[in-house]
Design an enzyme around this catalytic site. Sequence first.
Site, PDB file in Angstrom:
ATOM      1  N   GLU A 254      -5.577 -14.062  19.608  1.00  0.00           N
ATOM      2  CA  GLU A 254      -5.911 -12.696  19.171  1.00  0.00           C
ATOM      3  C   GLU A 254      -5.176 -12.477  17.862  1.00  0.00           C
ATOM      4  O   GLU A 254      -3.958 -12.389  17.819  1.00  0.00           O
ATOM      5  CB  GLU A 254      -5.493 -11.686  20.237  1.00  0.00           C
ATOM      6  CG  GLU A 254      -6.217 -10.350  20.068  1.00  0.00           C
ATOM      7  CD  GLU A 254      -5.331  -9.279  19.487  1.00  0.00           C
ATOM      8  OE1 GLU A 254      -5.487  -9.004  18.284  1.00  0.00           O
ATOM      9  OE2 GLU A 254      -4.495  -8.733  20.220  1.00  0.00           O
ATOM     10  N   CYS A 288      -3.071  -4.605  15.093  1.00  0.00           N
ATOM     11  CA  CYS A 288      -4.190  -5.401  14.579  1.00  0.00           C
ATOM     12  C   CYS A 288      -5.511  -4.639  14.644  1.00  0.00           C
ATOM     13  O   CYS A 288      -6.424  -4.901  13.854  1.00  0.00           O
ATOM     14  CB  CYS A 288      -4.299  -6.707  15.360  1.00  0.00           C
ATOM     15  SG  CYS A 288      -4.332  -6.475  17.148  1.00  0.00           S
TER      16      CYS A 288
END
Length: 486
Positions: A254, A288
């Site tokens: 990720e 993020c």
Amino acid sequence: MQYFERLNKSFINGKWVEGKSSRTYDILDPYDDSVITTVSLATEEQLTETFKIAQTAQKEWAKTSPEQRKNVLQKALEYLKNNHDEIINMIVRESGGTIHKANGELIASCVELEESIQFADKIYNIEEISSSTEGKVNHLYRLPLGVISSITPFNFPMNLGMRTIAPAIALGNSVVHKPDIQTGLTGGQIIAKAFEYAGLPQGVFNSILTDLTEIGDGMITNPIPRLISFTGSTAVGRHIGKIAGENLKRVALELGGNAPFVVLSDADVDRAVDAAIYGKFLHCGQICMIANRIIVQKNHYDEFVTKFTERVKKLKTGDPKDSSTVIGPVINGRQADKIMGVIDQAKTDGLRLAVEGKRKGNIISPYVFVDVPNNSTLAQTEIFGPVAQIIPAETDDQAIEFANDTEYGLSAAIFTTDLEKGEKLALNIDAGMTHVNDQTVNAQANVPFGGNKASGLGRFGNPWIVEEFTSTKWVSIQEKYRNFPF
């Protein structure tokens, strides 16, 4: 010294172990750079031995019943809930996150544990599959994968660690975990304490406090782990992917993001502003999934800019221990320098500031750039700080084109009053997740969480994580003697 500050040792084979390096590391409070605790770093030799320990422990852990695994997970959850206030305090001190952020992170960590309890019985179940061979019975088994190598970042350390650790343990695997040393206590050692309290057998979960100077690529090159779970930058993710590919290891990556927040011509501007403020400035933008590019169709552009900037000017910055603070410090001085460098470059490039913040130590009050071209350096940079940029789009179609014009594809948002249209357009954005009439920072333990393109590989969340963290095996039983042609 408060209790959790004492968890400044690595947790290996069920024991709290001093690192054998001659080097130490001071974990600092980002707000004032005061020392929370000092860690003796673990060495490469200790890491190598830990993988061997985890491999041995996993073989026995894999034999446990679902009830045994569920019981351990339930007790670990109990520990987190029983120590709520102390954990919140440590998340605030160690990550610089606000009290709101800390509460959200602890809740999300508990939810990951709760969800993992639900699928602890997914291994060893028999699924029967038809056969074209007479007298053959086909059985499909789902088995534990083995040892999992877990590497997590500083921004949401407990939650991002737990979403790998809890499912891995629930599914009969063992884990060697390396949290970012800057947030080593909340990112690893409080989790270790929870599983110690829960009675997890020695060696099933190990958390190493160290840095790359000590261990290099040891978390990814060691031959024992079957999967590398990493959350962090795309550059590091590519490096991990390359090594893992050469060694035929699985990865769950990720990575970075450049999330578009799209305001269409029929959007409710006030609601879009509300969501954009939260989705841009939560945890100083150090997420993020944060709304990195706010793309507004021209019909609403001026109104959106006016209302957004008015709200930004009222956001309180300062000590994250104050419950009214919205913007606290970024993680360290280097990150603050990097953010200010992005701001200076945008100024050099002639981009217009509607709100000019300022830096004091590690605290950066919000900046807002407007009339930003989508192909500019600023728009194509994952900022990871409290810097907003508003991009005008001529049409709704162009807004969607802008949304896709990035190498990343993690999260996105679309604001519109036409929900059917919004859902159709959501499918046109190349991202792992798109949210209609909400901001971009969303996560649940029961949805497929992950990105496309340079934002990663694999999916977290139940049941997708079950597929990632197990192996499938075909066992056939020939019940009737088979005649062979030669």
